[in-house]
Write a protein that holds these residues in place. Sequence first.
Motif, PDB file in Angstrom:
ATOM      1  N   UNK A  44       0.531  -1.294  -0.005  1.00  0.00           N
ATOM      2  CA  UNK A  44      -0.120   0.406  -0.142  1.00  0.00           C
ATOM      3  C   UNK A  44       0.804   1.385  -0.182  1.00  0.00           C
ATOM      4  N   UNK A  45       1.452   1.159   0.682  1.00  0.00           N
ATOM      5  CA  UNK A  45       3.352   2.534   0.500  1.00  0.00           C
ATOM      6  C   UNK A  45       3.766   2.865  -0.588  1.00  0.00           C
ATOM      7  N   UNK A  46       3.821   1.735  -1.176  1.00  0.00           N
ATOM      8  CA  UNK A  46       3.924   1.368  -2.882  1.00  0.00           C
ATOM      9  C   UNK A  46       3.403   2.296  -3.793  1.00  0.00           C
ATOM     10  N   UNK A  47       2.264   1.794  -3.267  1.00  0.00           N
ATOM     11  CA  UNK A  47       1.351   2.018  -4.194  1.00  0.00           C
ATOM     12  C   UNK A  47       1.003   4.011  -4.777  1.00  0.00           C
ATOM     13  N   UNK A  48       0.979   3.999  -3.013  1.00  0.00           N
ATOM     14  CA  UNK A  48       0.520   5.127  -2.253  1.00  0.00           C
ATOM     15  C   UNK A  48       1.328   6.503  -2.823  1.00  0.00           C
ATOM     16  N   UNK A  49       3.031   6.318  -3.141  1.00  0.00           N
ATOM     17  CA  UNK A  49       3.905   6.872  -3.614  1.00  0.00           C
ATOM     18  C   UNK A  49       3.870   7.096  -5.086  1.00  0.00           C
ATOM     19  N   UNK A  50       3.363   5.385  -6.087  1.00  0.00           N
ATOM     20  CA  UNK A  50       3.365   5.474  -7.290  1.00  0.00           C
ATOM     21  C   UNK A  50       2.624   6.618  -7.620  1.00  0.00           C
ATOM     22  N   UNK A  51       1.322   6.628  -7.270  1.00  0.00           N
ATOM     23  CA  UNK A  51       0.293   7.226  -7.564  1.00  0.00           C
ATOM     24  C   UNK A  51       0.648   8.380  -7.671  1.00  0.00           C
ATOM     25  N   UNK A  52       1.276   9.333  -6.893  1.00  0.00           N
ATOM     26  CA  UNK A  52       1.408  11.031  -5.899  1.00  0.00           C
ATOM     27  C   UNK A  52       2.753  10.682  -7.335  1.00  0.00           C
ATOM     28  N   UNK A  53       3.618  10.453  -7.513  1.00  0.00           N
ATOM     29  CA  UNK A  53       5.024  10.329  -7.878  1.00  0.00           C
ATOM     30  C   UNK A  53       6.295  10.777  -6.781  1.00  0.00           C
ATOM     31  N   UNK A  54       5.901  10.708  -5.153  1.00  0.00           N
ATOM     32  CA  UNK A  54       6.687  10.711  -4.399  1.00  0.00           C
ATOM     33  C   UNK A  54       7.450   9.716  -4.284  1.00  0.00           C
ATOM     34  N   UNK A  55       8.632  10.464  -5.197  1.00  0.00           N
ATOM     35  CA  UNK A  55       9.942   9.979  -5.154  1.00  0.00           C
ATOM     36  C   UNK A  55      10.278   9.573  -3.552  1.00  0.00           C
ATOM     37  N   UNK A  56      11.022  10.805  -3.193  1.00  0.00           N
ATOM     38  CA  UNK A  56      11.166  10.437  -1.071  1.00  0.00           C
ATOM     39  C   UNK A  56      10.811   9.569  -0.570  1.00  0.00           C
ATOM     40  N   UNK A  57       9.725  10.418  -1.131  1.00  0.00           N
ATOM     41  CA  UNK A  57       8.425   8.668   0.109  1.00  0.00           C
ATOM     42  C   UNK A  57       9.127   7.100   0.056  1.00  0.00           C
ATOM     43  N   UNK A  58       8.525   6.996  -1.390  1.00  0.00           N
ATOM     44  CA  UNK A  58       9.112   5.746  -1.877  1.00  0.00           C
ATOM     45  C   UNK A  58      10.232   5.203  -1.626  1.00  0.00           C
ATOM     46  N   UNK A  59      11.627   6.208  -1.613  1.00  0.00           N
ATOM     47  CA  UNK A  59      12.431   5.824  -1.312  1.00  0.00           C
ATOM     48  C   UNK A  59      12.418   4.683   0.132  1.00  0.00           C
ATOM     49  N   UNK A  60      11.871   5.443   1.004  1.00  0.00           N
ATOM     50  CA  UNK A  60      11.356   4.482   2.620  1.00  0.00           C
ATOM     51  C   UNK A  60      10.518   3.257   1.667  1.00  0.00           C
ATOM     52  N   UNK A  61       9.297   3.308   1.532  1.00  0.00           N
ATOM     53  CA  UNK A  61       8.711   1.700   0.483  1.00  0.00           C
ATOM     54  C   UNK A  61       9.725   1.436   0.330  1.00  0.00           C
TER      55      UNK A  61
END
Length: 341
Positions: free
Chosen positions: A123-140
């Motif tokens: 869910x964390x990864x999907x959320x980051x992908x949906x909004x293009x949140x690259x920094x948050x994606x690094x934590x996911x």
Amino acid sequence: MDRALAIDDEPSAVRAKALWVRSLLAILLGEQGVPECTLEACRALAEQLDHTNVFYPKIWQCSGLVAFIHGDLDRSQELFEKSLEGHLRAGPGHLHCAFDCMFQLALIALHRDETGAEDLVGRCLDFCERYGALWSKSYALWLQAVYSWRRGDPNTALYLLHESIRLQQPVNDQTGLSFCIEVIAWCEAENAQWERAAALLGAAAAVWKRSGANTSYDAIHRFAHDEVERQVRMALDADLFARCYAEGARCTLEEAVALSLPHPVPEQPRTEAEGKGQRAVLTPREAEIAELVAQGMSNRKIAASLVISPRTAESHVEHILTKLGFTSRTQIAMWMTTSSE
């Protein structure tokens, strides 16, 4: 923040936000008692201004982090669930806080080794992908790496951690980098690379200290750090462990990052012919999944065959495509055929 709060004590939404930020900084700095006091002041001001719908989710979020650091996972989970619901109701301006709550809920599940941890990480990864949140994606990605490591797949974890580091470097996130380097040390210990693991443990601790954070390091890593360090110490004699650890601890930030990354090797054959005989590029699990792809199985069928989730199967296939420099499953099938001849 303290000077700003002292200069202007008029009740306002800006002051309430400043109190919340000061609480968060107090948590990161390890200031005992300060978060609770400033959160209480923020709560009182939010009620006075009738802004509880905006600030209560943030207050619950900080309180959940305090509970997590103190080891009260039940209370922490309760607070983060309330906070997440509130942030999602509050709208787009709260999306970054919503991700933080998702991240913490997934981390709690990983600490408990719960069966639902994979879905929360996804869910964390999907959320980051949906909004293009690259920094948050690094934590996911870091979360997904910890999950892979706990499931006995250190090579997949290393792949994810290297990608996480790539996303963190542009913003110089030393806290996030220390998390990644720490788990890379766990993976190297799993692979019996004891001296490298010892050096990485030292480097991770040094980067964490350099970041300025002063919360309990074990609050993030208590489910593995002590056990991994014990294993590394048992595998090496005391002097060798001390030398390797000290070598890592002396690293600059750039040296610590370089130490954590693999040595440059050609790992992306660009054509089926170039890939012939190079199955070692893939981890054993990836090779197994590539074989099933070559048999024409969908991700769902692969998941059912290997008793993993469809999301995990999809993630493995994406990693295979990236490693081999391919863009289609057909290329994987052709590569498997030629590399086995």
